[in-house]
Design a protein around this motif. Sequence first.
Motif, mmCIF file in Angstrom:
data_model
loop_
_atom_site.group_PDB
_atom_site.id
_atom_site.type_symbol
_atom_site.label_atom_id
_atom_site.label_comp_id
_atom_site.label_asym_id
_atom_site.label_seq_id
_atom_site.Cartn_x
_atom_site.Cartn_y
_atom_site.Cartn_z
ATOM 1 N N LEU A 67 4.525 3.837 6.009
ATOM 2 C CA LEU A 67 4.286 4.693 4.852
ATOM 3 C C LEU A 67 4.464 3.897 3.563
ATOM 4 O O LEU A 67 5.284 2.981 3.494
ATOM 5 N N ASN A 68 3.712 4.292 2.544
ATOM 6 C CA ASN A 68 3.874 3.651 1.241
ATOM 7 C C ASN A 68 4.938 4.405 0.446
ATOM 8 O O ASN A 68 5.586 5.320 0.961
ATOM 9 N N ALA A 69 5.117 4.039 -0.814
ATOM 10 C CA ALA A 69 6.167 4.650 -1.640
ATOM 11 C C ALA A 69 5.946 6.148 -1.855
ATOM 12 O O ALA A 69 6.899 6.888 -2.107
ATOM 13 N N ASN A 70 4.690 6.589 -1.738
ATOM 14 C CA ASN A 70 4.385 8.015 -1.913
ATOM 15 C C ASN A 70 4.420 8.800 -0.602
ATOM 16 O O ASN A 70 3.963 9.934 -0.547
ATOM 17 N N ARG A 71 4.936 8.171 0.454
ATOM 18 C CA ARG A 71 5.078 8.793 1.779
ATOM 19 C C ARG A 71 3.724 9.114 2.415
ATOM 20 O O ARG A 71 3.588 10.030 3.207
ATOM 21 N N LYS A 72 2.701 8.344 2.037
ATOM 22 C CA LYS A 72 1.389 8.438 2.661
ATOM 23 C C LYS A 72 1.228 7.247 3.599
ATOM 24 O O LYS A 72 1.935 6.251 3.466
ATOM 25 N N ILE A 73 0.290 7.345 4.549
ATOM 26 C CA ILE A 73 0.072 6.231 5.457
ATOM 27 C C ILE A 73 -0.394 5.020 4.660
ATOM 28 O O ILE A 73 -1.326 5.096 3.871
ATOM 29 N N ASP A 74 0.291 3.904 4.873
ATOM 30 C CA ASP A 74 -0.035 2.648 4.193
ATOM 31 C C ASP A 74 -1.183 1.984 4.951
ATOM 32 O O ASP A 74 -0.984 1.318 5.966
#
Length: 86
Positions: A67-74
């Motif tokens: 996950l990225n910093a926005n809690r979306k799949i990186d």
Amino acid sequence: MCGCRRVGATSHDAAAARRPGCGTPRGAPGGRSPPAQDPLALRAHLAGLLPGYMLPRGFTHLDAFPLNANRKIDRRAVARILSAHG
């Protein structure tokens, strides 16, 4: 998740009571789970559900999606993982 349309706060619950299989995640028809770790067994399971052109060339097991910093799949991290596994 199951294809029921959401109209109100309780529409899904009402539909689930009337519709068999409602609430079952897609990809698990009738509540059957695909084989977990064996790529050949997973391919055989999917071959019974999908046409040949939709079968993936390979499988990579992930315990969790990065996950990225926005809690979306990186997506970049996923691409790096997939390219490392060939």
